[in-house]
Design an enzyme around this catalytic site. Structure first.
Site, PDB file in Angstrom:
ATOM      1  N   GLY A  30       3.079   4.738  -7.447  1.00 29.45           N
ATOM      2  CA  GLY A  30       3.200   3.064  -7.965  1.00 29.45           C
ATOM      3  C   GLY A  30       4.308   2.505  -7.492  1.00 29.45           C
ATOM      4  CE  LYS A  31       5.307   4.235  -1.591  1.00 27.35           C
ATOM      5  NZ  LYS A  31       4.492   5.422  -2.034  1.00 27.35           N
ATOM      6  CB  THR A  33       2.767  -1.152  -9.572  1.00 32.62           C
ATOM      7  OG1 THR A  33       1.200  -0.680  -9.160  1.00 32.62           O
ATOM      8  CG2 THR A  33       2.723  -1.444 -11.139  1.00 32.62           C
ATOM      9  CG  ASP A  57       2.810   2.109   2.615  1.00 33.69           C
ATOM     10  OD1 ASP A  57       2.232   2.181   3.827  1.00 33.69           O
ATOM     11  OD2 ASP A  57       2.492   2.401   1.631  1.00 33.69           O
TER      12      ASP A  57
END
Lengths: 349, 213
Positions: A30-31, A33, A57
């Protein structure tokens, strides 16, 4: 003196000094979010400031998280006038570089020009390991330059939605690696400067000048990244062994880089004992496991801000859902009072 | 004459034994590094403990041990560096001590007493230029063409200290070389295998040392 650390990110969200905030962790925790939530809360808390959320990313998710398309150029999030997003796209950036090289060699002819026309430069450089990190780094340098010279868009704080741990550590190592490399290069250019400049050819590129400029920029970044008032790293994890293990590795590596790290967001917590009605056996036993690791996180990182975020019933997509979810970064989630929110998100989708 | 000879022999023995004294002092310095020993013991104890516990079941302990291990490793590196620099310093000091106590006085003594006769040989046993060399030392060879130094009259030729010492050192070093070559460990001949490339199954390979889910 009270030494307890608040279980929220209020100090970071209301910070007026932080310029670089990195959000990272293992894949799938959940990076994106979390980084979107931090960015939104910061933008809401300090409306007079401009924020930029960059995804470094290679598998970008920002567009999916906000439900609108972002590209390699920063664009404001619809509904927020002080938050912009961008996704660094190595292939597009390299294609631009290739096109520029083609344009510069337009007058020339021969094999090299033919090679560039075929997009060889982008294909060659695209296959270099760590090129994503290098391009993200270039983006950081561009923003520093813009802020100094007052050119282009100026942002008070840049939030990085980073790639999984390995990529991120490589990215964060770049300033010191580049610094060492440029130092060595500087020793050579000090002796061979004029010769190198003449080798640069008819384009009149001041190679030595460019190198020393790059070196000073890299040093500046290195200095800022190791300043806890300017840069911090927020670790994101889920309450499971492998995620915890990677978080520990990340924390230790960051400490060895002299980077500030004092916040951990623990995502996807079930809080099953507070569920309305009877929660399923699977949720109960999974929550039991999560609690075990939560206790261990509390014990291992007692001087960290440990933010416990709930697992929502639906996907956290769109600005409204993100706003609702992100409030728990400022006010810790109360499984009794706030349980409705996790179901409301589902209804909105 | 004999007392001088004894002094020279003593210097000779000291010079030969010096490397031994050198290494003994260094070993003493290393053995006295209690902090390093303590750190090594601590590391061993933690490593042994880590082998006994499961990372997944006792994650906190395992992580805390890892952190301690990392700290200890850093401290050990620091200690080793300090110890090495201490050994280097001791070596430099010992070198100076050797220079002052042995090398310089021995050289002066050899130079000063070089012509001192040690024993006699019957004249005519060796060629004339060797007899001159025995009696007058190396200077006889250097001044040979000028014919300044001559073999003395009489029935015997004396052997000077310089030449005797030279011969003695040659014998000692040759004996030393023979001893070294006899006691050196034999170099094993390279084994030639005709086995095919290792085709062991992936599953047979030892597991990688990292936590698994």
């Amino acid at each position: 003196m009270d030494l307890t650390v608040e279980p929220d990110l209020n100090s970071l969200i209301t910070s007026s000094t932080h310029r670089w905030i990195f959000v990272g962790g293992k894949g799938g925790v959940g990076k994106t979010t979390s980084s979107c939530s931090i960015a939104i809360q910061m933008a809401l808390a300090q409306p007079e400031k401009q924020y930029l959320l960059i995804s470094t990313d290679p598998a970008h998710n920002l567009s999916d998280a906000f439900g609108e398309k972002f590209g390699k150029d920063a664009r404001k999030v619809t509904g927020m006038n002080n938050l912009s997003c961008m996704e660094i796209d190595p292939s597009a950036a390299l294609k631009d570089m290739n096109d520029m090289a083609v344009a510069n060699n337009a007058t020339g002819s021969g094999e090299f020009s033919d090679l560039l026309q075929g997009g060889a430069l982008s294909e060659l450089t695209g296959s270099i390991p760590g090129i994503d990190e290098a391009l993200s780094f270039m983006e950081v340098m561009k923003h520093i330059k813009n802020q100094e010279q007052g050119e282009g868009d100026r942002y008070d704080t840049v939030i990085f939605d980073t790639a999984p741990t390995g990529h991120t550590l490589r990215f964060l190592q770049l300033p010191s690696t580049l610094s060492k490399l440029l130092e060595k290069f500087g020793e050579i250019t000090a002796r061979l400067g004029p010769m190198l400049n003449s080798l640069a050819g008819a384009n009149n590129v001041d190679l030595v000048g460019k190198m020393s400029e790059l070196k000073s920029n890299v040093e500046k970044i290195k200095e800022q990244f190791t300043n806890p008032d300017m840069t911090t790293f927020v670790c994101v994890c889920i309450s499971e062994f492998l995620s915890l293990y990677e978080t520990e590795r990340l924390v230790q590596e960051l400490i060895s880089y002299d980077m500030d790290v004092n916040s951990i967001i623990v995502n996807q917590l079930l809080f099953a004992e507070y569920d309305e009605g009877d929660s399923c056996k699977r949720c109960q036993s999974r929550w039991k496991m999560q609690k075990k690791y939560l206790d261990q996180i509390d014990e291992l990182y007692e001087d960290f801000h440990i933010v416990k975020m709930p697992l929502c019933a639906g996907e956290i997509r769109g600005l409204n859902n993100l706003k609702k979810f992100s409030q728990f970064l400022r006010k810790p989630y109360d499984p009794v009072a706030d349980s409705k929110v996790i179901y409301e998100l589902e209804q909105q989708d | 004459m004999e007392s001088w000879l004894l002094v020279i022999l003593a210097f000779l023995v000291l010079e030969r034994l010096w490397p031994l004294i050198d290494s003994l002092i260094q070993r003493f310095a290393q053995a006295n590094s209690t902090k390093l020993k303590e750190l090594m013991h601590q590391r061993q104890a933690i490593l042994a403990e880590q082998k006994e516990i499961s990372a997944q079941d006792q994650y906190v302990k395992w992580t805390k041990n890892n952190r301690t291990l990392e700290k200890i490793n850093k401290q050990i590196e620091e200690e080793k560096k300090q110890l090495l620099s201490q050994v280097d310093r001791t070596k430099a000091s010992l070198k100076k001590v050797k220079l002052v106590l042995i090398t310089v006085p021995f050289t002066i003594l050899k130079f000063y007493k070089g012509k001192m006769p040690i024993y006699d040989l019957p004249k005519g046993l060796f060629p004339n230029y060797l007899q001159g060399l025995f009696q007058h030392g190396w200077v006889y060879l250097a001044l040979g063409p000028l014919n300044i130094k001559k073999v003395g009259d009489g029935t015997h030729v004396t052997v000077s200290l310089a030449i005797w010492l030279f011969a003695l050192l040659k014998v000692v070093s040759t004996l030393g070389n023979i001893w070294e070559s006899l006691t050196a460990p034999a170099i094993p001949a390279p084994t030639i295998t005709t086995d095919p490339i290792d085709q062991t199954n992936e599953s047979e390979k030892p597991p990688v040392d990292q936590p698994v889910d």
